[in-house]
Write a protein that holds these residues in place. Structure first.
Motif, PDB file in Angstrom:
ATOM      1  N   ALA A 121      21.410 -23.950 -30.260  1.00 38.62           N
ATOM      2  CA  ALA A 121      21.532 -22.281 -30.449  1.00 38.62           C
ATOM      3  C   ALA A 121      22.875 -21.967 -30.392  1.00 38.62           C
ATOM      4  CB  ALA A 121      21.011 -22.181 -28.859  1.00 38.62           C
ATOM      5  N   GLU A 156      27.233 -32.633 -36.571  1.00 37.70           N
ATOM      6  CA  GLU A 156      26.075 -32.934 -35.739  1.00 37.70           C
ATOM      7  C   GLU A 156      26.137 -34.381 -35.495  1.00 37.70           C
ATOM      8  OE1 GLU A 156      23.750 -31.523 -33.693  1.00 37.70           O
ATOM      9  OE2 GLU A 156      23.421 -33.722 -33.416  1.00 37.70           O
ATOM     10  N   LYS A 157      26.125 -34.835 -34.239  1.00 36.77           N
ATOM     11  CA  LYS A 157      26.264 -36.158 -33.827  1.00 36.77           C
ATOM     12  C   LYS A 157      25.031 -37.093 -34.350  1.00 36.77           C
ATOM     13  CE  LYS A 157      26.178 -38.583 -29.526  1.00 36.77           C
ATOM     14  NZ  LYS A 157      26.711 -38.264 -28.009  1.00 36.77           N
ATOM     15  N   THR A 214      18.229 -29.637 -28.981  1.00 35.49           N
ATOM     16  CA  THR A 214      17.130 -29.400 -28.039  1.00 35.49           C
ATOM     17  C   THR A 214      16.464 -27.981 -28.371  1.00 35.49           C
ATOM     18  OG1 THR A 214      18.296 -30.591 -26.289  1.00 35.49           O
ATOM     19  CG2 THR A 214      16.530 -28.848 -25.612  1.00 35.49           C
ATOM     20  N   THR A 215      17.431 -27.141 -29.041  1.00 29.18           N
ATOM     21  CA  THR A 215      16.886 -25.802 -29.267  1.00 29.18           C
ATOM     22  C   THR A 215      15.878 -25.711 -30.484  1.00 29.18           C
ATOM     23  OG1 THR A 215      19.326 -25.148 -29.126  1.00 29.18           O
ATOM     24  CG2 THR A 215      17.736 -23.383 -30.267  1.00 29.18           C
ATOM     25  N   GLY A 230      10.836 -23.889 -26.969  1.00 32.43           N
ATOM     26  CA  GLY A 230      10.310 -22.519 -27.294  1.00 32.43           C
ATOM     27  C   GLY A 230      10.801 -21.842 -28.156  1.00 32.43           C
ATOM     28  N   VAL A 251      12.484 -18.945 -27.294  1.00 32.87           N
ATOM     29  CA  VAL A 251      12.478 -17.725 -27.343  1.00 32.87           C
ATOM     30  C   VAL A 251      13.962 -17.376 -26.686  1.00 32.87           C
ATOM     31  CG1 VAL A 251      10.141 -17.555 -26.801  1.00 32.87           C
ATOM     32  CG2 VAL A 251      11.593 -17.739 -24.948  1.00 32.87           C
ATOM     33  N   VAL A 290      31.746 -35.571 -32.971  1.00 36.64           N
ATOM     34  CA  VAL A 290      33.031 -35.506 -32.817  1.00 36.64           C
ATOM     35  C   VAL A 290      33.578 -36.360 -31.538  1.00 36.64           C
ATOM     36  CG1 VAL A 290      34.549 -33.560 -32.088  1.00 36.64           C
ATOM     37  CG2 VAL A 290      32.948 -33.035 -33.703  1.00 36.64           C
ATOM     38  N   ASP A 306      29.395 -26.133 -29.886  1.00 35.50           N
ATOM     39  CA  ASP A 306      27.837 -25.786 -29.215  1.00 35.50           C
ATOM     40  C   ASP A 306      27.138 -27.320 -29.073  1.00 35.50           C
ATOM     41  OD1 ASP A 306      25.427 -24.826 -28.713  1.00 35.50           O
ATOM     42  OD2 ASP A 306      25.199 -24.015 -30.733  1.00 35.50           O
ATOM     43  N   SER A 343      20.712 -37.144 -27.622  1.00 34.05           N
ATOM     44  CA  SER A 343      22.273 -36.847 -27.906  1.00 34.05           C
ATOM     45  C   SER A 343      23.043 -35.852 -27.090  1.00 34.05           C
ATOM     46  CB  SER A 343      22.492 -36.451 -29.401  1.00 34.05           C
ATOM     47  OG  SER A 343      21.735 -35.644 -29.777  1.00 34.05           O
ATOM     48  N   ASP A 358      29.417 -35.242 -24.384  1.00 33.91           N
ATOM     49  CA  ASP A 358      30.725 -35.742 -24.980  1.00 33.91           C
ATOM     50  C   ASP A 358      31.827 -34.593 -24.989  1.00 33.91           C
ATOM     51  OD1 ASP A 358      28.650 -37.330 -25.644  1.00 33.91           O
ATOM     52  OD2 ASP A 358      28.978 -37.351 -27.929  1.00 33.91           O
ATOM     53  N   SER A 376      17.654 -28.802 -19.811  1.00 35.32           N
ATOM     54  CA  SER A 376      18.823 -29.021 -20.153  1.00 35.32           C
ATOM     55  C   SER A 376      19.645 -28.787 -18.615  1.00 35.32           C
ATOM     56  CB  SER A 376      19.498 -28.024 -21.127  1.00 35.32           C
ATOM     57  OG  SER A 376      19.455 -26.887 -21.096  1.00 35.32           O
ATOM     58  N   VAL A 436      24.845 -24.552 -23.785  1.00 36.37           N
ATOM     59  CA  VAL A 436      24.781 -24.874 -22.174  1.00 36.37           C
ATOM     60  C   VAL A 436      26.316 -25.769 -22.006  1.00 36.37           C
ATOM     61  CG1 VAL A 436      22.572 -24.604 -21.723  1.00 36.37           C
ATOM     62  CG2 VAL A 436      23.261 -26.865 -22.647  1.00 36.37           C
ATOM     63  N   GLY A 470      14.011 -17.354 -22.043  1.00 38.44           N
ATOM     64  CA  GLY A 470      15.067 -17.246 -23.140  1.00 38.44           C
ATOM     65  C   GLY A 470      16.605 -16.980 -22.674  1.00 38.44           C
ATOM     66  N   SER A 513      18.540 -19.065 -22.077  1.00 32.66           N
ATOM     67  CA  SER A 513      19.495 -19.796 -22.406  1.00 32.66           C
ATOM     68  C   SER A 513      19.843 -19.492 -23.883  1.00 32.66           C
ATOM     69  CB  SER A 513      19.158 -21.516 -22.113  1.00 32.66           C
ATOM     70  OG  SER A 513      19.773 -22.586 -22.891  1.00 32.66           O
ATOM     71  N   ILE A 514      18.834 -19.652 -24.631  1.00 28.83           N
ATOM     72  CA  ILE A 514      19.060 -19.511 -26.244  1.00 28.83           C
ATOM     73  C   ILE A 514      19.592 -18.032 -26.665  1.00 28.83           C
ATOM     74  CG2 ILE A 514      17.763 -19.704 -28.351  1.00 28.83           C
ATOM     75  CD1 ILE A 514      16.154 -21.792 -27.118  1.00 28.83           C
TER      76      ILE A 514
HETATM   77  C1  LIG Z   1      10.472 -27.968 -24.397  1.00 24.61           C
HETATM   78  C2  LIG Z   1      11.460 -27.178 -24.237  1.00 24.61           C
HETATM   79  C3  LIG Z   1      11.205 -25.483 -24.185  1.00 24.61           C
HETATM   80  C4  LIG Z   1      12.408 -24.655 -23.938  1.00 24.61           C
HETATM   81  N1  LIG Z   1      12.131 -23.517 -24.114  1.00 24.61           N
HETATM   82  C5  LIG Z   1      13.150 -22.767 -24.362  1.00 24.61           C
HETATM   83  C6  LIG Z   1      12.915 -21.369 -24.801  1.00 24.61           C
HETATM   84  O1  LIG Z   1      12.018 -20.838 -25.212  1.00 24.61           O
HETATM   85  N2  LIG Z   1      14.392 -20.442 -24.552  1.00 24.61           N
HETATM   86  C7  LIG Z   1      15.517 -20.919 -23.960  1.00 24.61           C
HETATM   87  O2  LIG Z   1      16.256 -20.254 -23.883  1.00 24.61           O
HETATM   88  N3  LIG Z   1      15.561 -22.068 -23.596  1.00 24.61           N
HETATM   89  C8  LIG Z   1      14.440 -23.090 -23.743  1.00 24.61           C
HETATM   90  N4  LIG Z   1      14.632 -24.266 -23.518  1.00 24.61           N
HETATM   91  C9  LIG Z   1      15.948 -24.775 -23.018  1.00 24.61           C
HETATM   92  C10 LIG Z   1      16.932 -24.707 -24.424  1.00 24.61           C
HETATM   93  O3  LIG Z   1      16.246 -25.458 -25.346  1.00 24.61           O
HETATM   94  C11 LIG Z   1      18.304 -25.117 -24.285  1.00 24.61           C
HETATM   95  O4  LIG Z   1      18.988 -25.031 -22.971  1.00 24.61           O
HETATM   96  C12 LIG Z   1      19.107 -25.109 -25.574  1.00 24.61           C
HETATM   97  O5  LIG Z   1      18.557 -25.388 -26.508  1.00 24.61           O
HETATM   98  C13 LIG Z   1      20.630 -25.655 -25.295  1.00 24.61           C
HETATM   99  O6  LIG Z   1      20.985 -25.337 -26.423  1.00 24.61           O
HETATM  100  P1  LIG Z   1      22.378 -25.789 -27.077  1.00 24.61           P
HETATM  101  O7  LIG Z   1      22.960 -25.102 -28.145  1.00 24.61           O
HETATM  102  O8  LIG Z   1      23.679 -25.753 -25.886  1.00 24.61           O
HETATM  103  O9  LIG Z   1      22.315 -27.279 -27.243  1.00 24.61           O
HETATM  104  P2  LIG Z   1      21.231 -28.155 -28.352  1.00 24.61           P
HETATM  105  O10 LIG Z   1      20.346 -27.270 -28.793  1.00 24.61           O
HETATM  106  O11 LIG Z   1      20.954 -29.355 -27.566  1.00 24.61           O
HETATM  107  O12 LIG Z   1      22.385 -28.433 -29.356  1.00 24.61           O
HETATM  108  C14 LIG Z   1      23.430 -29.422 -29.037  1.00 24.61           C
HETATM  109  C15 LIG Z   1      23.722 -30.160 -30.227  1.00 24.61           C
HETATM  110  O13 LIG Z   1      24.883 -30.617 -30.269  1.00 24.61           O
HETATM  111  C16 LIG Z   1      24.899 -32.021 -30.608  1.00 24.61           C
HETATM  112  N5  LIG Z   1      25.976 -32.868 -30.321  1.00 24.61           N
HETATM  113  C17 LIG Z   1      26.101 -33.347 -28.758  1.00 24.61           C
HETATM  114  N6  LIG Z   1      27.362 -34.135 -29.096  1.00 24.61           N
HETATM  115  C18 LIG Z   1      27.899 -33.869 -30.035  1.00 24.61           C
HETATM  116  C19 LIG Z   1      29.193 -34.392 -30.729  1.00 24.61           C
HETATM  117  N7  LIG Z   1      30.108 -35.225 -30.051  1.00 24.61           N
HETATM  118  N8  LIG Z   1      29.639 -34.032 -31.793  1.00 24.61           N
HETATM  119  C20 LIG Z   1      28.725 -33.534 -32.643  1.00 24.61           C
HETATM  120  N9  LIG Z   1      27.537 -32.909 -32.032  1.00 24.61           N
HETATM  121  C21 LIG Z   1      27.157 -33.170 -30.907  1.00 24.61           C
HETATM  122  C22 LIG Z   1      23.724 -32.572 -30.134  1.00 24.61           C
HETATM  123  O14 LIG Z   1      23.170 -33.651 -30.923  1.00 24.61           O
HETATM  124  C23 LIG Z   1      22.558 -31.342 -30.293  1.00 24.61           C
HETATM  125  O15 LIG Z   1      22.203 -31.498 -31.674  1.00 24.61           O
HETATM  126  C24 LIG Z   1      13.835 -25.199 -23.641  1.00 24.61           C
HETATM  127  C25 LIG Z   1      13.830 -26.731 -23.617  1.00 24.61           C
HETATM  128  C26 LIG Z   1      12.998 -27.531 -23.875  1.00 24.61           C
HETATM  129  C27 LIG Z   1      13.333 -29.124 -23.721  1.00 24.61           C
END
Ligand SMILES: Cc1cc2nc3c(=O)[nH]c(=O)nc-3n(C[C@H](O)[C@H](O)[C@H](O)COP(=O)(O)OP(=O)(O)OC[C@H]3O[C@@H](n4cnc5c(N)ncnc54)[C@H](O)[C@@H]3O)c2cc1C
Length: 558
Positions: free
Chosen positions: A17, A37-38, A45-46, A50, A52, A231, A264, A292, A296, A493, A522, A536, A538-539
């Motif tokens: 996200a 992307e790793k 997880t985004t 959901g 939102v 990374v 991110d 993943s 890290d 998360s 996160v 929503g 978090s996203i």
């Molecule tokens: C079923 C479900 C429903 C949800 N619904 C909602 C919702 O509707 N609204 C909401 O706000 N939250 C929701 N959440 C929570 C939300 O999805 C997460 O909190 C949010 O997606 C986290 O986003 P992010 O960008 O921090 O991480 P992520 O979306 O997980 O992205 C991080 C990316 O970084 C990559 N990465 C990790 N380490 C490395 C590295 N060393 N080098 C390169 N890349 C790396 C990972 O592989 C991953 O692809 C939901 C979660 C789930 C499981």
């Protein structure tokens, strides 16, 4: 001097996200952007979620005449901040930046052709507080045809709703037997399914639709997206982050970035070592995050002196894990189960200790706090139901007698003719559980939960059964047999991360900036501290601070 294999203007780590929103903003300014992307899958997880976004005062609310303003949102977030310990990531300035920039971020996405809309009714999780919104402030992606990604479709992470069905409609599917609008919605859904067969389109919803749209826009804008590229190091020169080292089995490469590096890369829900350190008693197996999500970058940023906040917090989602469901991509949620009428949640002494109808983050935090106060008392806790609840709502959505029987035989589902007998099966003092149920039933009689105010908020009622009168959340446990299943502090998360400022720059514990290093999602600590304001939350901020980080890098380093 670092020898670089490749030179770029801007580097984004992770495809979750906010990362693609930031990448898109910088690419649209004519810069050369690299997204690493790793995983072999794009979207994080985004994409699984959901999808939102909680964005106060959003343009869709204005369009529909739903009342909101920056002042109202500020009152709400200020009220949530009250009573929390002083926050370094959730400062009034950062909350203000979120409220101001969120609608601008949506405007930017709309200009890039990203199709979003609001969810018509999803109350804020503390809608009773000053500035809280009953209709809610939640924005969601329109359906997205995955075929538009061309060959990239095969590298895109699967979402939990790979159907031509909007999330808010999916949430109303259980009303089909009772409501005409729900039946019409089902017919429209069937029509779309048939349409897909005829046209060859493949629509997805929720997080996959959001991230799919963003990926398509990033690729069109020339963002260089690479998968299976973890990374492994943040490169610095004169105390500024100037690039990264990344690579898989084929060896690592060094990449320079003129405008800075945005992290991110998610949290650490899939790293048992970090859980043991910051979230003792919890397990990676209870998480719904992608494999993943291993923290890290958290460790790399800490090595550079980044301050952290809230590492002991989960973006919790209470879960049931019935036999056979252990390896499911998404573990059956227990939120509606415990919050439904004729159901309560108790700890291992048979005592109710929380509002079953509260937000999932509050629920899991209550569980963890309870267990910390009195070790081994609340992990797991028990959802106690009477036969009215099981008949109407099933268990984990299952009503089939044969399956419930199998779960009972395996010892997972406990059942007995009376609360006292159920207590014996749960190794609880029978008088304790009986008196908890008796007290709860008395409070249902007077329609007032004196202990935890369950059913008072619009949100609690939204979670409950709209056909249960007079309160959608409250029903007595009085018709045997009685049932119990364990409920665990699952998660979607982790919630804590590095401390960032209003520009999403990563800060040190002394409050200084680590130049060139930004974080969102996160990987960064929540702007709301320990409390989750709405669906929503978090996203929404992840996208917003991705957008903000990109704008700051563009204006500072060009
Ligand atoms: C079923 C479900 C429903 C949800 N619904 C909602 C919702 O509707 N609204 C909401 O706000 N939250 C929701 N959440 C929570 C939300 O999805 C997460 O909190 C949010 O997606 C986290 O986003 P992010 O960008 O921090 O991480 P992520 O979306 O997980 O992205 C991080 C990316 O970084 C990559 N990465 C990790 N380490 C490395 C590295 N060393 N080098 C390169 N890349 C790396 C990972 O592989 C991953 O692809 C939901 C979660 C789930 C499981």
């Amino acid at each position: 001097m670092i020898q670089y294999d490749e030179q770029h203007d801007y580097i984004v780590i992770g495809s979750g996200a906010g990362s693609m929103c930031a990448a898109l903003r910088v690419a649209k300014a004519g810069k050369k952007v690299l997204l690493l992307e790793k995983s072999e899958w794009i979207g994080g997880t985004t994409a699984r979620s959901g999808g939102v976004m909680w964005i106060p005062n959003n343009p869709f609310m204005k369009r529909d005449g739903v009342e909101d303003s920056a002042e109202q949102a500020t009152r709400y977030l200020d009220a949530l901040a009250e009573g929390q310990p002083p926050l370094r990531a959730g400062t009034p300035e950062r909350r203000a930046a979120f409220i101001e920039e969120g609608p601008k971020m949506l405007q930017f996405l709309a200009e890039q052709g990203i199709r979003l809309n609001r969810v018509d009714y999803w109350p804020d999780y503390y809608d009773e507080l000053p500035g809280g919104s009953k209709p809610g402030r939640t924005v969601v992606s329109e359906l997205f045809n995955m075929k538009e990604l061309g060959p990239w479709r095969k590298r895109f992470r699967k979402g939990f709703l790979p159907l031509p069905l909007m999330l808010q409609d999916a949430l109303k599917m259980n009303r089909v037997k009772r409501e005409w609008p729900a039946r019409l919605m089902l017919l429209r859904f069937i029509g779309r399914l048939l349409g897909q067969v005829l046209t060859g389109k493949r629509f997805v919803s929720a997080g996959a639709a959001l991230q799919g749209q963003l990926l398509k826009a990033c690729l069109a804008a020339g963002v260089d997206v690479r998968t299976s590229m973890p990374v492994t190091e943040l490169l610095t020169a004169e105390e500024r982050v100037v690039g990264v080292r990344a690579g898989g089995h084929g060896g690592s490469l060094t990449f320079s970035s003129k405008l800075g590096v945005l992290v991110d890369a998610g949290g650490f829900a899939r790293n048992q070592g970090l859980r043991d350190r910051y979230l003792p008693g919890t397990k990676t197996d209870w998480s719904n995050t992608v494999e993943s999500d291993t923290g890290d970058l958290l460790e790399m940023m800490m090595t550079l002196g980044a301050d952290t906040e809230g590492l002991g917090l989960l973006l919790g989602y209470q879960s049931m894990i019935p036999p056979g469901k252990e390896d499911d991509m998404i573990k059956p949620g227990a939120q509606k189960q415990g919050a439904a009428p004729h159901s309560i949640v108790v700890d291992q002494t048979g005592v109710r200790y929380l509002n079953e109808g509260g937000s999932y983050v509050a629920f899991v935090k209550n569980m963890m706090d309870r267990n910390a106060e009195n070790p081994s008392s609340a992990l797991p806790s028990w959802i106690i139901m009477d036969s009215q609840a099981v008949k109407k709502y099933g268990i984990a959505g299952i009503k089939k007698k044969a399956t419930l029987q199998k779960w009972a035989e395996s010892g997972y589902l406990k059942t007995a003719d009376s609360p006292a007998a159920l207590a014996v099966a749960l190794n609880i003092d029978p008088s304790a559980l009986s008196s908890t149920i008796e007290r709860f039933n008395g409070m249902v009689d007077k329609q007032c939960d004196d202990d935890f105010a369950r059913g008072k908020r619009a949100y609690d009622q939204w979670l409950g059964d709209p056909y249960n009168a007079p309160n959608a959340s409250l029903g007595k446990l009085e018709v045997g047999p009685f049932y119990a299943v364990p409920v665990l502090p699952g998660d979607v998360s982790t919630l804590g991360g590095v401390v960032t400022d209003v520009h999403a720059r990563v800060l040190t514990s002394g409050g200084g900036v680590i130049p060139g290093l930004y974080a969102t999602g996160v990987a960064a600590a929540s702007p709301f501290g320990q409390v989750y304001p709405g669906a929503g939350a978090s996203i929404g901020p992840a996208y917003t601070f991705g957008y903000v980080a990109a704008g700051h890098a563009l204006s500072t380093y060009t």
